[in-house]
Write a protein that holds these residues in place. Structure first.
Motif, short mmCIF file in Angstrom:
data_model
loop_
_atom_site.label_atom_id
_atom_site.label_comp_id
_atom_site.label_asym_id
_atom_site.label_seq_id
_atom_site.Cartn_x
_atom_site.Cartn_y
_atom_site.Cartn_z
N TYR A 162 1.75 6.49 -7.04
CA TYR A 162 0.66 7.40 -7.37
C TYR A 162 1.12 8.85 -7.26
O TYR A 162 0.86 9.68 -8.12
CB TYR A 162 -0.52 7.15 -6.43
CG TYR A 162 -1.68 8.09 -6.63
CD1 TYR A 162 -2.58 7.90 -7.66
CD2 TYR A 162 -1.88 9.16 -5.76
CE1 TYR A 162 -3.65 8.77 -7.84
CE2 TYR A 162 -2.93 10.03 -5.93
CZ TYR A 162 -3.82 9.83 -6.98
OH TYR A 162 -4.86 10.68 -7.15
N LEU A 163 1.85 9.17 -6.20
CA LEU A 163 2.33 10.52 -5.98
C LEU A 163 3.31 10.95 -7.06
O LEU A 163 3.22 12.07 -7.60
CB LEU A 163 2.98 10.62 -4.59
CG LEU A 163 3.40 12.00 -4.14
CD1 LEU A 163 2.18 12.91 -4.02
CD2 LEU A 163 4.11 11.91 -2.81
N VAL A 164 4.23 10.08 -7.43
CA VAL A 164 5.20 10.40 -8.49
C VAL A 164 4.47 10.61 -9.81
O VAL A 164 4.77 11.55 -10.56
CB VAL A 164 6.27 9.29 -8.59
CG1 VAL A 164 7.11 9.44 -9.84
CG2 VAL A 164 7.15 9.29 -7.35
N GLY A 165 3.49 9.75 -10.11
CA GLY A 165 2.72 9.91 -11.33
C GLY A 165 1.95 11.22 -11.36
O GLY A 165 1.88 11.89 -12.39
N ARG A 181 0.83 -1.21 0.00
CA ARG A 181 0.00 0.00 0.00
C ARG A 181 0.87 1.26 0.00
O ARG A 181 0.58 2.22 -0.71
CB ARG A 181 -0.93 -0.01 1.21
CG ARG A 181 -1.95 1.10 1.20
CD ARG A 181 -2.91 0.96 2.34
NE ARG A 181 -3.69 -0.25 2.19
CZ ARG A 181 -4.13 -0.99 3.20
NH1 ARG A 181 -3.87 -0.64 4.43
NH2 ARG A 181 -4.83 -2.07 2.97
N LYS A 182 1.95 1.25 0.79
CA LYS A 182 2.85 2.39 0.84
C LYS A 182 3.53 2.59 -0.51
O LYS A 182 3.65 3.72 -1.00
CB LYS A 182 3.90 2.19 1.93
CG LYS A 182 4.82 3.37 2.12
CD LYS A 182 5.90 3.09 3.13
CE LYS A 182 5.34 3.16 4.53
NZ LYS A 182 6.41 3.09 5.55
#
Length: 56
Positions: free
Chosen positions: A38-41, A31-32
């Motif tokens: 997701y954040l980098v994308g 999950r981490k």
């Protein structure tokens, strides 16, 4: 019930708990990692949009 059968059932419950704990740790790690991806994308998409409009 004999004492040996009670002991055996307690040990099996203890083993199952340990296995579930390991699975929970791997799920938390997964999950981490998904959150980081997701954040980098999201940052890449925002930078692409900003560069498209010439704001970067």
């Amino acid at each position: 019930m004999s004492a040996s059968s009670i002991l055996a059932s307690l040990q099996s419950v203890r083993r199952k708990g340990a296995l579930n704990c390991g699975l929970d740790l791997s799920r938390n790690k997964e999950r981490k990692m998904n959150g980081i991806i997701y954040l980098v994308g999201l940052v890449v998409v925002i930078l692409a949009v900003l560069s498209f409009f010439g704001l970067r």
